[in-house]
Enzyme design. Structure first.
Site, PDB file in Angstrom:
ATOM      1  N   GLY A 241       0.831  -1.195   0.000  1.00 16.17           N
ATOM      2  CA  GLY A 241       0.000   0.000   0.000  1.00 16.17           C
ATOM      3  C   GLY A 241       0.866   1.245   0.000  1.00 16.17           C
ATOM      4  CG  PHE A 242       4.397   1.090  -0.145  1.00 14.91           C
ATOM      5  CD1 PHE A 242       5.149   0.565   0.890  1.00 14.91           C
ATOM      6  CD2 PHE A 242       4.251   0.348  -1.302  1.00 14.91           C
ATOM      7  CE1 PHE A 242       5.752  -0.677   0.770  1.00 14.91           C
ATOM      8  CE2 PHE A 242       4.860  -0.904  -1.429  1.00 14.91           C
ATOM      9  CZ  PHE A 242       5.605  -1.407  -0.389  1.00 14.91           C
ATOM     10  CB  ILE A 468      -0.961  -2.695   4.008  1.00 10.92           C
ATOM     11  CG1 ILE A 468      -0.047  -2.063   5.063  1.00 10.92           C
ATOM     12  CG2 ILE A 468      -2.334  -2.068   4.070  1.00 10.92           C
ATOM     13  CD1 ILE A 468       0.253  -0.605   4.816  1.00 10.92           C
ATOM     14  CB  ILE A 630      10.575  -5.972  18.767  1.00 13.91           C
ATOM     15  CG1 ILE A 630      11.519  -4.784  18.519  1.00 13.91           C
ATOM     16  CG2 ILE A 630      10.250  -6.680  17.456  1.00 13.91           C
ATOM     17  CD1 ILE A 630      10.962  -3.692  17.636  1.00 13.91           C
ATOM     18  CB  THR A 635       6.466  -9.572  10.824  1.00 14.02           C
ATOM     19  OG1 THR A 635       6.117  -9.368  12.192  1.00 14.02           O
ATOM     20  CG2 THR A 635       5.944 -10.925  10.378  1.00 14.02           C
ATOM     21  CD  GLN A 639       6.605  -2.468   9.386  1.00  9.69           C
ATOM     22  OE1 GLN A 639       6.773  -2.818  10.547  1.00  9.69           O
ATOM     23  NE2 GLN A 639       5.647  -1.675   9.015  1.00  9.69           N
ATOM     24  N   GLY A 703       5.457   2.263  17.052  1.00  8.56           N
ATOM     25  CA  GLY A 703       5.390   1.849  15.640  1.00  8.56           C
ATOM     26  C   GLY A 703       6.746   1.877  14.979  1.00  8.56           C
ATOM     27  CD  GLU A 706       4.767   5.529   8.153  1.00 12.25           C
ATOM     28  OE1 GLU A 706       5.266   5.814   7.061  1.00 12.25           O
ATOM     29  OE2 GLU A 706       3.658   4.980   8.261  1.00 12.25           O
TER      30      GLU A 706
END
Ligand SMILES: Cc1cc2nc3c(=O)[nH]c(=O)nc-3n(C[C@H](O)[C@H](O)[C@H](O)COP(=O)(O)OP(=O)(O)OC[C@H]3O[C@@H](n4cnc5c(N)ncnc54)[C@H](O)[C@@H]3O)c2cc1C
Lengths: 743, 339
Positions: A241-242, A468, A630, A635, A639, A703, A706
């Site tokens: 998606g980004f 996503i 984490i 995953t 990412q 998060g 980004e």
């Protein structure tokens, strides 16, 4: 949950499905009587459609309808006030123009839909689309930001400043530099689109490429003035998606209207070149940084100005300059953000969004200043390190950036770096090291989730959130496991559908925090109920205090007397419960307001540069994330690797090129728009600080989607400088910018 | 997509006859270029003649060198023992092109015949002298509608610095062809008027007033094979490709070089450049200059300078005026080092 312990690395729960074709993406859903929509786009960037001839297209085989501004079915709620940019139709603009799909002959950007052709196969729709013949009255396209930079507008949000406005001028050491980011296009493998199926007069089923099923549901409810309850949106999997799926695009709404009109389900999958004009892009942005320091390497002032392109019909803004306000200890800071409205389709967030654009400038400037001061770039950053957020005057909820610098420097071999550019050579190639910092808000949005524990020991987690690709399902599995002790293979996560509890859109690196907290809460409620059952009058652990109970490996016991146990299944059976189902609906917490919450990253790269050909190769990359506990190490590492790969593309290869004479993209395909390929990407080492944030949420997780990309391009530019002494301030760093005249 | 006829043939004769008979008929080999062009409506064929059944895929040793069938796959040629051992430049050039998947489909004949990647050639809403009048967009439907070259004065970063004309500044995009031009290959052709052979460097042509013609193949002619003569370059061969990403991108500039050395002296040398002209750009003057000279940086620079006579930039591609000679020096350095 005990945040003191690190989480084990488990496999991606849907990995097998994805690689064996079991995962169904929106375009995979086949429906009886499905019709296919193909978009005809404008071939001019500004002007008026004077004639559109659809006769030939209409009589082509299999054609069910050709829709233009002359016969487009109405969209009753188009102009209803939008529930935010991401959720609905384009907001009523403050701009000179308004864009409503197929509503008039005015052309506002190249590729603007001028006709939607519907046929009973995709190929027939494509062929018929090629028969639509348009005539235009052309106007000069205004697509170049530089040419129109004098027509800047100041978007909402305003400028920022602290300290003295003129501090920069009197700083002992000064730097002023301009940085430029080209248009970048998300270009995930999966093409964008939607399938709309009216199952009743006011009943709608949608399969779409959206990062938020609830957002799409809301947008369509508003556009068609129907109750959101009667709209179901399904997006379980997404092929990247980004950011492009963070809003409902006009053509999606148009397809829903057309499906209703022709009385058949309609599917739209746009083509690759349309991915450049219909689903947003990272905006072309020019920036200027003025940085002042004293002779001891302490920052005196930073002024950061950015000007970005947007559409003539909508002001798209992002947080390009914000990092400069709080990243370093600096008494005098000002930021300024402007837009130039052009004859272009509107941009949208692209991974790392504006922060990645801004970080390229700020972190390049930090490197330039360090060089001016003859300081090591890490040392310079440490000298201006701050433990409190100087913008908001709040403590950080957690910040382990110093440790991140140290560990990253170790892993890349920073000690081998020479501060003097051009000092290292391997096989005739110049070698350099570079680093940079990344930062992004850590959020905890509202979210809800459901947990259902069955007496057979299996657990189902439900939330509308879309995965996503980052591994949301895997992370939620881990969180549920940590609360209820249910083995991983007995946990099923159901997501990506509005029939599940409401969740925010997948974006802004906030999902583990938001939805994860809701899952944590729902599972905790189940645990509490189990404890109540265990200690009630005739319960197996009657007399014990629930506070003293622990749940491990499917059994409840008293913490200090582990011998007395009751299996969860037994307990539920004896209480005649086939399942326990709990919903959690989480709001933010006022406590969060007392802190500044950010995730941090540090990127280190080693490059080699051929000064004759200008070729740059990243030969090693190390990225360190300080993003709290984490949840799913495997995953999370994936990412990070994905972010770095995107970062390499941003640094070295990605640029969507417009021929401004026509306002038209000339490299709108995957052969000419260069995303990084394997040969561009070295082995990437990911390092996690993995220390829980004590504030943000019960898991201690911030998060990291980004920050995996933010700053990376700066690290590469800094490494190229270290290798060659050449400062490249305009991305991408292609051979022509780097090669030095030698013959 | 527009409807077209599809014919499958099994002899060269039948293929030639089918293509000669009606206009708008094309040989279909690997399809990796032709099908893209058809999808983009750059080419709107009446008929495709599938030549994949033709027995033209062999790679064999001959008395004077090696013969490569026109239908041999790019990957098969690149991986062939004879090629790797005696013609490593060809192998390197092939492997520098496209992607593994594409090379598995692409044929030698198709590779020679591939069209330019000029964006304006692909965008049918813009006029292009190589393609013909516009087929869509604002000027659509004018039979003798505007032609012209939008690359001149436009985005011409990928374009020619040698041998371009006022009508066209496109480049031939092939990597393989640079190696074949350098190695003095010969193209064997069969056509309605019989068989003929042409030196490889005379196969492609400069745009002049007829940019629509990429090469000297006459209508209906079929490439049968390519001969590469034996050489003494196997120890000092190098294909340098400078591009915007490390793989899977067309050349900004490429250099193919084969050298035979005696000690430090260059005995014989072949040199050709890609990404700079409408055809593989053979650098005979530089070859002449370097023959008998020592392999030194100074000589390489001198030779590189010689190649640049007549070079002309068109704006965005001005950097090639520096990159081209630089790349020649780099390629020569690497080639003379590998021993
Ligand atoms: C994304 C992408 C990237 C690429 N990158 C590169 C690159 O970096 N370097 C590079 O060199 N190439 C590159 N290519 C091009 C590729 O090499 C060509 O597409 C391929 O070689 C064409 O061969 P084919 O057999 O598929 O030809 P086809 O597509 O089948 O045919 C191409 C043309 O040749 C004609 N033709 C085919 N065989 C004969 C014959 N025997 N006689 C006469 N005419 C014939 C056909 O009629 C047609 O006009 C790339 C292609 C793509 C799609």
């Amino acid at each position: 949950m005990k945040n003191e312990t690190k989480n084990p690395a488990i496999d991606r729960i849907d990995g097998r499905m994805k690689v064996t074709g079991g995962a169904k993406y929106f375009a995979d859903f086949d429906l009886p009587d499905l019709a296919y929509c193909v978009i005809v786009g404008s071939e001019i960037a500004r002007g008026t459609l004077t004639n559109i001839d659809t006769k030939k297209a209409l009589s082509a085989p299999g054609v069910l309808g050709v829709f233009t501004h002359l016969n487009m079915p109405p969209i009753p709620g188009w102009d209803a006030p939008a529930g935010g940019q991401a959720d609905g139709p384009p907001p009523k603009p403050a701009t000179e123009e308004t864009y409503r799909i197929l509503s008039g002959p005015k052309i506002l950007f190249d590729g603007q839909p001028i006709a939607l052709v519907v046929a009973n196969t995709y190929e027939r729709a494509t062929y018929a689309a090629s028969l639509v013949n348009a005539k235009y009255s052309k106007q000069t396209a205004r697509t170049s930001l530089e040419k129109h930079i004098d027509k800047q507008v100041t978007p909402k949000g305003g400028d920022y400043s602290r300290g003295k406005a003129y501090a920069y001028q009197s700083a002992p050491v000064k730097l002023e530099a301009d940085y430029k980011i080209p248009i970048e296009v998300h270009n995930p493998m999966e093409l964008h689109g939607i399938t709309a199926h009216w199952t009743g007069d006011k009943q709608l089923m949608i399969y779409a490429k959206t990062q938020g099923v609830n957002a799409t549901q809301q947008a369509m409810a508003q556009a068609f003035k129907i109750d959101p309850k009667n709209i179901r949106v399904h997006t379980e999997f997404m092929g990247g998606g980004f950011g492009m799926g963070l809003r409902t695009w006009p053509q999606e709404t148009a397809v829903v209207a057309i499906a209703k009109k022709i009385g058949r389900p309609v599917k739209l999958v746009i083509n690759r070149s349309q991915m450049f004009t219909m689903v947003g892009h990272r905006p072309y942005t020019v920036q200027t940084i003025q940085m002042g320091a004293d002779n001891h390497g302490r920052l005196v002032a930073i002024n950061h100005a950015a000007t970005a392109e947007t559409a003539s019909y909508e002001d798209f803004t992002e947080a390009t300059v914000n990092m400069t306000r709080f990243m370093y200890e600096c008494p005098n800071v000002s930021t300024r953000y402007r837009l130039v409205r052009l004859d272009r389709s509107v941009p949208i967030w692209m991974r790392g969004p504006g922060e990645a654009t801004g970080a390229f400038a700020l972190e390049s400037a930090m490197d330039e200043m360090a060089h001016k001061l003859s300081m090591d770039p890490i040392e310079f950053r440490l000298r201006n390190y701050t433990e409190t957020d100087p913008e908001h005057n709040l403590p950080y909820s957690s910040k382990h950036l110093k440790e991140a610098y140290e560990r990253g420097a170790d892993a890349i071999g920073w000690k081998d770096r020479k501060n003097e550019p051009g000092s290292l050579k391997e096989d005739n190639w110049l070698v350099g090291y570079g680093m940079s910092t990344g930062v992004f808000n850590a959020f905890r949005w509202e979210a809800s989730a459901r947990a259902i524990l069955h007496a057979d020991g299996s657990l189902v987690i439900q939330s509308a959130v879309t995965d996503i690709g980052p591994g949301t399902g895997t992370a939620l599995t881990m969180i549920a496991h940590n609360v209820l002790g249910v083995p991983f293979d007995r946990i099923k996560v159901e997501y990506g559908d509005t029939s599940h509890p409401k969740a925010p859109s997948q974006g802004g690196s906030a999902i583990v925090s938001a939805v994860g907290s809701a899952v944590f809460d729902a599972c905790t409620k189940i645990k509490n109920e189990l404890f109540e059952l265990a200690v009630k009058a005739n319960g197996p652990l009657a007399g014990a205090q629930t506070a003293d109970l622990v749940l491990t490996e499917g059994a409840i016991s008293i913490e200090k007397g582990l011998d007395k146990k009751v299996a969860v299944g037994k307990l539920m059976e004896s209480s005649q419960l086939s399942k326990i189902e709990k919903d959690a609906d989480l709001k933010g917490s006022p406590d969060l307001q007392k802190y500044s919450m950010y995730s941090f990253s540090v990127h280190f790269v080693k490059v080699k540069v051929n000064s004759l050909t200008g070729a740059v190769r990243v030969t090693k990359a190390v990225s360190v994330a300080d993003s709290g506990r984490i949840i799913s190490p495997k995953t999370a590492a994936s990412q990070m690797i994905g972010g770095v790969t995107g970062g390499i593309g941003m640094a070295l290869t990605e640029e969507a090129v417009i021929d401004h004479r026509f306002g038209r993209f000339i490299n709108n395909n995957l052969a000419d728009y260069h995303v990084a390929v394997h040969a561009d990407v070295p082995a990437i080492e990911t390092i996690f600080i993995d220390k829980p944030d004590p504030v943000i949420n019960p898991m201690g997780a911030k998060g990291m989607g980004e920050i995996a990309l933010i700053g990376f391009a700066g690290a590469v530019a800094n490494a190229v400088f270290n290798a060659t002494g050449q400062r490249i301030r305009e991305l991408p760093i292609t051979p022509d910018k780097v090669m030095q005249r030698e013959v | 997509m527009n409807p077209f006829q599809f014919t499958r043939v099994s002899t060269p004769k039948a293929a030639i006859a089918a293509v000669t008979k009606e206009s708008g008929t094309y040989f279909l080999a690997g399809g990796t270029n032709l099908i893209d062009l058809v999808k983009r409506e750059v080419i709107i064929p009446e008929r495709l003649v599938d030549i994949n059944k033709l027995p033209l895929a062999t790679i064999e040793k001959t008395a004077t060198g090696i013969r490569i069938g026109a239908m041999a796959k790019n990957s098969a040629v690149a991986d062939h023992e004879l090629v790797k051992k005696h013609f490593p430049l060809l192998s390197m050039a092939l492997n520098a092109g496209a992607s593994a998947q594409l090379r598995n489909m692409a044929t030698v004949g198709g590779n020679m015949m591939q069209r330019t990647r000029c964006s304006y050639f692909y965008d049918t809403s813009m006029p292009c002298n190589k393609r013909g009048p516009v087929q869509s967009g604002p000027d659509k439907g004018q039979p003798n509608g505007p032609t012209g070259c939008r690359a001149i004065g436009g985005s011409n970063r990928m374009h020619a610095i040698f041998g371009a004309s006022g009508k066209c500044i496109a480049v031939h995009p092939s990597d393989m062809c640079i190696a074949l031009a350098a190695l003095d290959a010969t193209v064997n052709i069969s056509g309605p008027k019989g068989d003929r052979s042409v030196p490889f460097s005379e196969f492609h042509r400069l745009p002049g007033d007829m940019p629509q013609k990429d090469n000297t193949l006459a209508p209906g002619e079929l490439i049968m094979s390519v001969d590469v003569p034996t050489n003494a370059f196997s120890e000092h061969s190098y294909y340098l490709k400078v591009r915007d990403r490390a793989s899977y991108a067309f050349a900004l500039v490429s250099v193919g070089v084969g050298i035979s050395m005696k000690g430090k002296t260059i005995q014989d040398i072949r040199l050709a450049m890609g990404g700079v002209a409408h055809k593989p750009w053979r650098l005979k003057e530089a070859e002449q200059f370097l023959k008998g000279k020592e392999a030194t940086e100074a000589n390489f620079k001198q030779a590189a300078k010689l190649t640049m006579t007549g070079a002309k930039g068109y704006g965005e591609n001005d950097f090639k005026l520096t990159l081209a000679p630089n790349s020649i020096v780099e390629a020569l350095q690497v080639a003379t080092k590998t021993a």
